[in-house]
Motif scaffolding. Sequence first.
Motif, PDB file in Angstrom:
ATOM      1  N   UNK A 140      -1.264  -2.755  -9.517  1.00 57.14           N
ATOM      2  CA  UNK A 140      -0.072  -2.659  -8.586  1.00 57.14           C
ATOM      3  C   UNK A 140      -0.933  -4.288  -8.245  1.00 57.14           C
ATOM      4  N   UNK A 141      -0.276  -5.565  -7.981  1.00 54.11           N
ATOM      5  CA  UNK A 141      -0.354  -6.922  -7.593  1.00 54.11           C
ATOM      6  C   UNK A 141      -1.021  -7.105  -5.698  1.00 54.11           C
ATOM      7  N   UNK A 142      -1.326  -8.361  -5.995  1.00 55.33           N
ATOM      8  CA  UNK A 142      -0.969  -8.864  -3.894  1.00 55.33           C
ATOM      9  C   UNK A 142       0.181  -8.434  -2.959  1.00 55.33           C
ATOM     10  N   UNK A 143       1.030  -8.838  -3.953  1.00 58.80           N
ATOM     11  CA  UNK A 143       2.324  -7.894  -3.294  1.00 58.80           C
ATOM     12  C   UNK A 143       2.719  -6.446  -3.069  1.00 58.80           C
ATOM     13  N   UNK A 144       2.612  -5.917  -3.818  1.00 58.67           N
ATOM     14  CA  UNK A 144       2.677  -4.504  -3.825  1.00 58.67           C
ATOM     15  C   UNK A 144       1.945  -4.143  -3.128  1.00 58.67           C
ATOM     16  N   UNK A 145       0.521  -4.994  -2.761  1.00 54.32           N
ATOM     17  CA  UNK A 145      -0.590  -3.987  -1.706  1.00 54.32           C
ATOM     18  C   UNK A 145      -0.338  -4.353  -0.403  1.00 54.32           C
ATOM     19  N   UNK A 146       0.239  -6.064  -0.381  1.00 49.60           N
ATOM     20  CA  UNK A 146       1.079  -5.676   1.022  1.00 49.60           C
ATOM     21  C   UNK A 146       2.271  -5.683   1.577  1.00 49.60           C
ATOM     22  N   UNK A 147       3.152  -4.775   0.584  1.00 53.20           N
ATOM     23  CA  UNK A 147       4.119  -4.022   1.168  1.00 53.20           C
ATOM     24  C   UNK A 147       3.816  -2.392   1.237  1.00 53.20           C
ATOM     25  N   UNK A 148       2.644  -1.928   0.928  1.00 50.16           N
ATOM     26  CA  UNK A 148       1.849  -0.987   1.165  1.00 50.16           C
ATOM     27  C   UNK A 148       2.371  -0.512   3.106  1.00 50.16           C
ATOM     28  N   UNK A 149       3.172   0.934   3.140  1.00 47.17           N
ATOM     29  CA  UNK A 149       3.381   1.054   4.621  1.00 47.17           C
ATOM     30  C   UNK A 149       2.690   1.008   5.339  1.00 47.17           C
ATOM     31  N   UNK A 150       0.947   1.245   5.114  1.00 43.21           N
ATOM     32  CA  UNK A 150       0.165   0.649   5.775  1.00 43.21           C
ATOM     33  C   UNK A 150       0.337  -0.921   6.798  1.00 43.21           C
ATOM     34  N   UNK A 151       0.525  -1.700   5.769  1.00 40.15           N
ATOM     35  CA  UNK A 151      -0.035  -2.897   6.458  1.00 40.15           C
ATOM     36  C   UNK A 151       1.596  -3.733   6.896  1.00 40.15           C
ATOM     37  N   UNK A 152       3.080  -2.783   6.014  1.00 39.30           N
ATOM     38  CA  UNK A 152       3.941  -3.212   6.924  1.00 39.30           C
ATOM     39  C   UNK A 152       4.624  -1.746   7.949  1.00 39.30           C
ATOM     40  N   UNK A 153       3.974  -1.472   8.931  1.00 43.12           N
ATOM     41  CA  UNK A 153       4.359   0.616   9.147  1.00 43.12           C
ATOM     42  C   UNK A 153       5.517   0.260   9.825  1.00 43.12           C
ATOM     43  N   UNK A 154       6.201  -1.050  10.010  1.00 43.41           N
ATOM     44  CA  UNK A 154       8.331  -1.165  10.371  1.00 43.41           C
ATOM     45  C   UNK A 154       9.011  -1.334   9.664  1.00 43.41           C
ATOM     46  N   UNK A 155       7.955  -0.533   8.264  1.00 39.53           N
ATOM     47  CA  UNK A 155       9.058  -1.498   6.635  1.00 39.53           C
ATOM     48  C   UNK A 155       9.102  -0.403   6.592  1.00 39.53           C
ATOM     49  N   UNK A 156      11.055  -0.199   5.520  1.00 40.10           N
ATOM     50  CA  UNK A 156      10.972   1.070   4.542  1.00 40.10           C
ATOM     51  C   UNK A 156      10.799   0.197   3.219  1.00 40.10           C
ATOM     52  N   UNK A 157      10.483   0.780   2.173  1.00 40.90           N
ATOM     53  CA  UNK A 157      10.183  -0.136   1.088  1.00 40.90           C
ATOM     54  C   UNK A 157       9.989   1.141   0.136  1.00 40.90           C
ATOM     55  N   UNK A 158      10.796   0.433  -1.303  1.00 36.85           N
ATOM     56  CA  UNK A 158      10.998   1.687  -2.137  1.00 36.85           C
ATOM     57  C   UNK A 158      10.439   0.446  -3.587  1.00 36.85           C
TER      58      UNK A 158
END
Length: 75
Positions: free
Chosen positions: A2-20
């Motif tokens: 994982x990179x800084x980008x994928x870590x920041x995209x995790x649901x814990x960081x962005x709880x309103x985001x749906x990410x795949x």
Amino acid sequence: KSSATTRSAKKEVNPLAEIKFIPYSATPTNFEIFPDRVIMSTATKKDPTTIVIKNKEVVESFKANFEELWKKKIK
């Protein structure tokens, strides 16, 4: 990996985001789709590159591809 980008995209960081995530591929290219442009960039250390395409047809094509990928179930 994982990179800084994928870590920041995790649901814990962005709880309103749906990410795949698409399973890892050998390409280092990222795509960002905006209403009026598509930005493609590579994060390689040797030759980082960014390409900006301002073309409505290209944007619509990338959006259509995104929608099809989003519908797929990721294992």
